[in-house]
Design a protein around this motif. Structure first.
Motif, PDB file in Angstrom:
ATOM      1  N   GLY A 145      37.082  39.752  39.495  1.00  0.00           N
ATOM      2  CA  GLY A 145      37.353  37.976  39.526  1.00  0.00           C
ATOM      3  C   GLY A 145      36.745  37.412  40.184  1.00  0.00           C
ATOM      4  O   GLY A 145      36.485  36.307  40.016  1.00  0.00           O
ATOM      5  N   PHE A 146      35.882  37.660  40.774  1.00  0.00           N
ATOM      6  CA  PHE A 146      34.506  36.888  41.473  1.00  0.00           C
ATOM      7  C   PHE A 146      33.885  35.986  40.331  1.00  0.00           C
ATOM      8  O   PHE A 146      32.976  35.137  40.212  1.00  0.00           O
ATOM      9  CB  PHE A 146      33.709  37.796  42.323  1.00  0.00           C
ATOM     10  N   SER A 147      33.147  36.975  39.252  1.00  0.00           N
ATOM     11  CA  SER A 147      32.808  35.971  38.061  1.00  0.00           C
ATOM     12  C   SER A 147      33.417  35.697  37.735  1.00  0.00           C
ATOM     13  O   SER A 147      32.692  34.296  36.989  1.00  0.00           O
ATOM     14  CB  SER A 147      31.737  37.678  37.374  1.00  0.00           C
ATOM     15  N   LEU A 148      34.634  35.260  37.621  1.00  0.00           N
ATOM     16  CA  LEU A 148      35.816  34.565  36.607  1.00  0.00           C
ATOM     17  C   LEU A 148      35.888  33.478  37.724  1.00  0.00           C
ATOM     18  O   LEU A 148      36.702  32.713  37.170  1.00  0.00           O
ATOM     19  CB  LEU A 148      37.178  35.286  35.740  1.00  0.00           C
ATOM     20  N   GLY A 149      35.523  33.643  39.000  1.00  0.00           N
ATOM     21  CA  GLY A 149      35.906  32.285  39.356  1.00  0.00           C
ATOM     22  C   GLY A 149      37.667  32.389  40.412  1.00  0.00           C
ATOM     23  O   GLY A 149      38.295  31.041  40.987  1.00  0.00           O
ATOM     24  N   LEU A 150      37.883  33.571  40.651  1.00  0.00           N
ATOM     25  CA  LEU A 150      38.738  34.026  40.932  1.00  0.00           C
ATOM     26  C   LEU A 150      38.899  32.942  42.295  1.00  0.00           C
ATOM     27  O   LEU A 150      38.447  33.926  43.614  1.00  0.00           O
ATOM     28  CB  LEU A 150      39.514  35.706  40.898  1.00  0.00           C
ATOM     29  N   PRO A 151      40.234  32.091  42.963  1.00  0.00           N
ATOM     30  CA  PRO A 151      39.839  31.571  44.629  1.00  0.00           C
ATOM     31  C   PRO A 151      40.844  32.677  45.665  1.00  0.00           C
ATOM     32  O   PRO A 151      41.321  32.459  45.943  1.00  0.00           O
ATOM     33  CB  PRO A 151      40.766  30.965  44.292  1.00  0.00           C
ATOM     34  N   LEU A 152      40.990  33.975  45.322  1.00  0.00           N
ATOM     35  CA  LEU A 152      40.543  35.261  46.204  1.00  0.00           C
ATOM     36  C   LEU A 152      40.034  35.213  46.593  1.00  0.00           C
ATOM     37  O   LEU A 152      39.132  35.916  46.330  1.00  0.00           O
ATOM     38  CB  LEU A 152      42.201  36.143  45.277  1.00  0.00           C
ATOM     39  N   SER A 153      40.417  36.224  48.448  1.00  0.00           N
ATOM     40  CA  SER A 153      39.419  36.929  49.162  1.00  0.00           C
ATOM     41  C   SER A 153      39.508  38.663  48.545  1.00  0.00           C
ATOM     42  O   SER A 153      40.506  38.803  48.258  1.00  0.00           O
ATOM     43  CB  SER A 153      39.861  37.010  50.812  1.00  0.00           C
ATOM     44  N   TRP A 154      38.804  38.761  48.948  1.00  0.00           N
ATOM     45  CA  TRP A 154      38.701  40.608  48.322  1.00  0.00           C
ATOM     46  C   TRP A 154      40.257  41.474  49.226  1.00  0.00           C
ATOM     47  O   TRP A 154      40.282  42.074  48.795  1.00  0.00           O
ATOM     48  CB  TRP A 154      36.888  41.233  49.264  1.00  0.00           C
ATOM     49  N   ALA A 155      40.244  40.573  50.738  1.00  0.00           N
ATOM     50  CA  ALA A 155      41.206  41.409  50.689  1.00  0.00           C
ATOM     51  C   ALA A 155      42.573  41.031  50.134  1.00  0.00           C
ATOM     52  O   ALA A 155      43.365  42.341  50.295  1.00  0.00           O
ATOM     53  CB  ALA A 155      41.562  41.059  52.926  1.00  0.00           C
ATOM     54  N   GLN A 156      42.958  40.023  49.286  1.00  0.00           N
ATOM     55  CA  GLN A 156      43.700  39.453  49.167  1.00  0.00           C
ATOM     56  C   GLN A 156      43.768  40.090  47.727  1.00  0.00           C
ATOM     57  O   GLN A 156      44.972  40.306  46.662  1.00  0.00           O
ATOM     58  CB  GLN A 156      43.682  38.542  48.302  1.00  0.00           C
ATOM     59  N   VAL A 157      42.780  40.351  47.077  1.00  0.00           N
ATOM     60  CA  VAL A 157      42.762  41.300  45.830  1.00  0.00           C
ATOM     61  C   VAL A 157      43.163  43.135  45.423  1.00  0.00           C
ATOM     62  O   VAL A 157      43.815  43.166  45.538  1.00  0.00           O
ATOM     63  CB  VAL A 157      41.551  41.151  44.929  1.00  0.00           C
ATOM     64  N   LEU A 184      50.492  43.258  38.980  1.00  0.00           N
ATOM     65  CA  LEU A 184      49.078  43.123  39.144  1.00  0.00           C
ATOM     66  C   LEU A 184      48.788  41.487  39.583  1.00  0.00           C
ATOM     67  O   LEU A 184      48.304  40.157  40.061  1.00  0.00           O
ATOM     68  CB  LEU A 184      48.018  43.559  38.552  1.00  0.00           C
ATOM     69  N   VAL A 185      49.030  40.811  38.025  1.00  0.00           N
ATOM     70  CA  VAL A 185      49.104  39.369  37.884  1.00  0.00           C
ATOM     71  C   VAL A 185      49.672  38.816  38.577  1.00  0.00           C
ATOM     72  O   VAL A 185      49.472  37.428  38.866  1.00  0.00           O
ATOM     73  CB  VAL A 185      48.576  39.400  35.918  1.00  0.00           C
ATOM     74  N   PHE A 186      51.264  38.872  38.571  1.00  0.00           N
ATOM     75  CA  PHE A 186      52.117  38.330  39.305  1.00  0.00           C
ATOM     76  C   PHE A 186      51.768  38.351  41.028  1.00  0.00           C
ATOM     77  O   PHE A 186      52.409  37.348  41.503  1.00  0.00           O
ATOM     78  CB  PHE A 186      53.615  38.664  38.939  1.00  0.00           C
ATOM     79  N   THR A 187      51.337  39.449  41.327  1.00  0.00           N
ATOM     80  CA  THR A 187      51.263  39.377  42.820  1.00  0.00           C
ATOM     81  C   THR A 187      49.804  38.747  43.215  1.00  0.00           C
ATOM     82  O   THR A 187      49.563  37.683  43.965  1.00  0.00           O
ATOM     83  CB  THR A 187      50.518  41.318  43.387  1.00  0.00           C
ATOM     84  N   MET A 188      48.831  38.398  41.951  1.00  0.00           N
ATOM     85  CA  MET A 188      47.524  37.570  42.572  1.00  0.00           C
ATOM     86  C   MET A 188      48.181  36.228  42.097  1.00  0.00           C
ATOM     87  O   MET A 188      47.568  35.417  43.047  1.00  0.00           O
ATOM     88  CB  MET A 188      46.359  38.004  41.667  1.00  0.00           C
ATOM     89  N   ALA A 189      48.973  35.495  41.258  1.00  0.00           N
ATOM     90  CA  ALA A 189      49.605  34.310  40.645  1.00  0.00           C
ATOM     91  C   ALA A 189      50.008  34.307  42.746  1.00  0.00           C
ATOM     92  O   ALA A 189      50.230  32.979  42.953  1.00  0.00           O
ATOM     93  CB  ALA A 189      49.697  34.228  39.942  1.00  0.00           C
ATOM     94  N   ALA A 190      50.989  35.249  42.381  1.00  0.00           N
ATOM     95  CA  ALA A 190      52.131  34.599  44.544  1.00  0.00           C
ATOM     96  C   ALA A 190      50.927  34.785  45.407  1.00  0.00           C
ATOM     97  O   ALA A 190      50.974  33.208  45.801  1.00  0.00           O
ATOM     98  CB  ALA A 190      51.728  36.131  44.052  1.00  0.00           C
ATOM     99  N   PHE A 191      49.206  34.903  45.457  1.00  0.00           N
ATOM    100  CA  PHE A 191      48.903  34.369  46.394  1.00  0.00           C
ATOM    101  C   PHE A 191      48.013  33.211  45.958  1.00  0.00           C
ATOM    102  O   PHE A 191      46.515  33.804  47.031  1.00  0.00           O
ATOM    103  CB  PHE A 191      47.477  35.797  46.496  1.00  0.00           C
ATOM    104  N   GLY A 192      48.259  32.610  44.906  1.00  0.00           N
ATOM    105  CA  GLY A 192      47.490  31.497  44.757  1.00  0.00           C
ATOM    106  C   GLY A 192      46.924  31.481  43.529  1.00  0.00           C
ATOM    107  O   GLY A 192      45.987  30.761  43.531  1.00  0.00           O
ATOM    108  N   ALA A 193      46.086  31.880  43.983  1.00  0.00           N
ATOM    109  CA  ALA A 193      45.279  32.690  42.042  1.00  0.00           C
ATOM    110  C   ALA A 193      45.918  31.939  40.991  1.00  0.00           C
ATOM    111  O   ALA A 193      47.723  32.061  40.352  1.00  0.00           O
ATOM    112  CB  ALA A 193      44.877  34.136  41.978  1.00  0.00           C
ATOM    113  N   PRO A 194      45.536  31.210  39.566  1.00  0.00           N
ATOM    114  CA  PRO A 194      45.515  30.310  38.340  1.00  0.00           C
ATOM    115  C   PRO A 194      46.004  31.639  37.467  1.00  0.00           C
ATOM    116  O   PRO A 194      45.084  32.763  37.887  1.00  0.00           O
ATOM    117  CB  PRO A 194      44.546  29.934  38.548  1.00  0.00           C
TER     118      PRO A 194
END
Length: 230
Positions: A145-157, A184-194
């Motif tokens: 995710g970090f390599s793709l610009g995912l705007p979440l922290s390690w703890a959130q992922v 997993l996609v739904f959860t990361m989106a709920a945390f604010g990721a596109p």
């Protein structure tokens, strides 16, 4: 085991390979089955403990409001669990042919579990390994995710993986692919990721951990079968 796990649902492929290997190494079927049952029990318990630790350690960073189920969903889940337990108990009571092997398996499992927990090194291997697995998986997802610009922290992922695995783990999909990915996609989106970035992250994670190792894993499985190791 990993290659076989992508064919059969709910981890049955990996369990079948492991069980066959243990039997080939001279371990009796009841003991081999009990070891797999203990491992299968420890995994969700350890995952839940890790999830609770994350919730306590990061109370302000993690936003769970959108992920909490409503009362109706909780009641349905509780009802399904009660029905499953009642059905299993009813089968044991009404079918004598199942009762004896089930009781024998239970005695073996309890004996082995008690014996294992008297040895600190084995306790650490069992529980430490079960707790480390979701942390390692979450770290791989976070790295992709970090390599793709995912705007979440390690703890959130990592928490997203823990929540997704808990929510979708009961769906019997091969290797967990499908329900866990969607959750997993739904959860990361709920945390604010596109949604697009979250989807690309999950796809990249699956390519690295499932599809690339699939061919060499299948070749090794074939070789082990050919040499009668399995």
């Amino acid at each position: 085991a990993g290659a076989a796990n992508q064919v059969l649902p709910a981890g049955l492929g990996a369990h079948a390979v492991t069980l066959r290997f243990l039997q080939r190494r001279g371990i009796a079927l009841p003991r081999a089955t009990a070891s797999l049952a203990l491992y299968s029990l420890v995994r969700p318990v350890a995952r839940t403990l890790v999830l609770l630790v994350f919730l306590v350690a990061f109370p302000d960073v993690l936003r769970l409001g959108a992920l909490l189920p409503d009362d109706r969903t909780l009641l349905l889940a509780a009802g399904a669990a009660v029905l499953a337990l009642a059905a299993g108990t009813g089968l044991l009571v009404t079918v004598p042919a199942l009762r004896r092997p089930a009781l024998g398996f239970l005695r073996t499992a309890l004996t082995d579990a008690r014996e294992l927990h008297t040895r600190p090194a084995r306790v650490l291997a069992l529980w430490g390994g079960a707790a480390a697995t979701p942390l390692l998986q979450g770290s791989v997802i976070a790295t992709v995710g970090f390599s793709l610009g995912l705007p979440l922290s390690w703890a959130q992922v990592v928490l997203a993986l823990l929540v997704a695995g808990t929510a979708a783990g009961a769906v019997p999909a091969p290797g967990g692919i499908g329900p866990v990915d969607a959750a997993l996609v739904f959860t990361m989106a709920a945390f604010g990721a596109p949604v697009g970035t979250a989807t690309a992250t999950v796809i990249g994670y699956r390519v690295l951990t499932v599809w690339l190792p699939l061919l060499p894993g299948a070749l090794v499985l074939s070789a082990l079968l050919h040499r009668k190791v399995l």
